[in-house]
Design an enzyme around this catalytic site. Structure first.
Site, mmCIF file in Angstrom:
data_model
loop_
_atom_site.group_PDB
_atom_site.id
_atom_site.type_symbol
_atom_site.label_atom_id
_atom_site.label_comp_id
_atom_site.label_asym_id
_atom_site.label_seq_id
_atom_site.Cartn_x
_atom_site.Cartn_y
_atom_site.Cartn_z
ATOM 1 N N ASP A 9 0.886 0.091 10.217
ATOM 2 C CA ASP A 9 0.347 0.447 8.914
ATOM 3 C C ASP A 9 -0.176 1.887 9.067
ATOM 4 O O ASP A 9 -0.442 2.334 10.195
ATOM 5 C CB ASP A 9 -0.798 -0.519 8.594
ATOM 6 C CG ASP A 9 -1.552 -0.143 7.360
ATOM 7 O OD1 ASP A 9 -0.919 0.032 6.317
ATOM 8 O OD2 ASP A 9 -2.793 -0.028 7.436
ATOM 9 N N ASP A 11 -2.673 3.962 6.639
ATOM 10 C CA ASP A 11 -4.073 4.206 6.293
ATOM 11 C C ASP A 11 -4.971 3.131 6.905
ATOM 12 O O ASP A 11 -4.792 1.947 6.627
ATOM 13 C CB ASP A 11 -4.185 4.214 4.761
ATOM 14 C CG ASP A 11 -5.538 4.682 4.292
ATOM 15 O OD1 ASP A 11 -6.251 5.319 5.087
ATOM 16 O OD2 ASP A 11 -5.893 4.408 3.141
HETATM 17 P P1 B16 Z 1 -0.599 5.737 -2.541
HETATM 18 P P2 B16 Z 1 -1.589 1.566 3.844
HETATM 19 C C1 B16 Z 1 -2.396 2.028 1.356
HETATM 20 O O1 B16 Z 1 -1.958 2.506 2.584
HETATM 21 C C2 B16 Z 1 -3.886 2.286 1.183
HETATM 22 O O2 B16 Z 1 -4.636 1.525 2.117
HETATM 23 C C3 B16 Z 1 -4.294 1.880 -0.208
HETATM 24 O O3 B16 Z 1 -5.665 2.132 -0.396
HETATM 25 C C4 B16 Z 1 -3.455 2.666 -1.240
HETATM 26 O O4 B16 Z 1 -3.789 2.272 -2.570
HETATM 27 C C5 B16 Z 1 -1.973 2.411 -0.964
HETATM 28 O O5 B16 Z 1 -1.674 2.776 0.359
HETATM 29 C C6 B16 Z 1 -1.081 3.198 -1.915
HETATM 30 O O6 B16 Z 1 -1.225 4.560 -1.636
HETATM 31 O O7 B16 Z 1 -1.430 5.876 -3.764
HETATM 32 O O8 B16 Z 1 -0.663 6.920 -1.615
HETATM 33 O O9 B16 Z 1 0.842 5.331 -2.851
HETATM 34 O O10 B16 Z 1 -2.877 0.991 4.350
HETATM 35 O O11 B16 Z 1 -0.585 0.501 3.376
HETATM 36 O O12 B16 Z 1 -0.970 2.556 4.794
HETATM 37 MG MG MG Z 2 -4.116 0.015 5.902
#
Ligand code: B16
Ligand code: MG
Length: 215
Positions: A9, A11
């Site tokens: 993953d 974030d």
């Molecule tokens: P975006 P991950 C996720 O990343 C984030 O944890 C989440 O907070 C966010 O809303 C989602 O990505 C979408 O991100 O707006 O940049 O498309 O933890 O799956 O790497």
């Molecule tokens: Mg994450």
């Protein structure tokens, strides 16, 4: 060697952009007088952008927003978020993360990304690590977000491997559920460490090495 690849993953595992997400959502929420704090932001971990907005709007009182308005809100949030992302550089990557990734590669493991974020490639480029990964599956190639396993199944498909041959690393419960639903074992960090569906709870990123060595 049970696992041939590790799917990370992004974030909360490789890097931490949740504060930038918070600031961008907060700016939007304030503009529409919707209550939103850091605790609310924690509910958005691993959740897609559109679903995050729906969660935030649960606290909105008054006329519901139209689909068109919501689309504009999503664009606005992403513009603010991307401005923050521009501040990122290889300095935002910890030594522990980079050395662990390099160790895994030198030991013959393949590595991939499985992230809900549509900004994945932008973030990896800012961090200077795009080329390290054998496959990238992210918010741009899926139609269903975690806990649906699609993002990890796509990563395994890009690697040409079966789910049982890949280990998923996650910080969010929704991501651990996605792994389980797809037939993947998982390493859980932070919120996901003691979660019932996590295969291996770990305290630090480098413990991934112990997990793969012991299996
Ligand atoms: P975006 P991950 C996720 O990343 C984030 O944890 C989440 O907070 C966010 O809303 C989602 O990505 C979408 O991100 O707006 O940049 O498309 O933890 O799956 O790497
Ligand atoms: Mg994450």
């Amino acid at each position: 060697m049970k696992y041939k690849a590790i799917i990370f993953d992004l974030d909360g595992v490789i890097c931490f952009t949740d504060h930038y997400h918070y600031l961008a959502w907060k700016k939007l929420a304030d503009r529409f007088n919707i209550p939103f704090n850091e605790e609310d932001n924690n509910l958005l971990r691993g959740v897609s952008r559109a679903e995050s907005l729906e969660i935030i709007l649960r606290k909105h009182q008054g006329e519901p927003f139209s689909a068109e308005q919501k689309e504009k809100m999503l664009e606005e949030k992403n513009e603010t978020y991307k401005e923050y992302l521009k501040q990122m550089s290889p300095k935002d990557l910890s030594e522990e993360v980079i050395f662990t990734l390099l160790d895994l590669l030198s030991e013959g493991y393949r590595i991939a990304i499985g992230s809900s974020s549509k900004n994945t490639k932008f973030i990896l480029d800012r961090l200077g690590i795009t080329k390290l990964f054998d496959a990238i599956s992210d918010g741009t190639n899926i139609t269903r977000s975690k806990p649906d396993p699609e993002v990890f199944l796509k990563a395994a498909e890009y690697l040409g491997l079966e789910p049982a041959e890949c280990l998923v690393v996650e910080d969010a419960k929704a991501g651990i559920d996605a792994a389980k639903n797809g037939g993947f074992d998982s390493c859980g960090l932070l919120d996901a460490r003691d979660y019932v569906n996590t295969t291996y709870g770990i305290d630090s990123f480098k413990q991934i090495l112990d997990v793969v060595h012991n299996n």
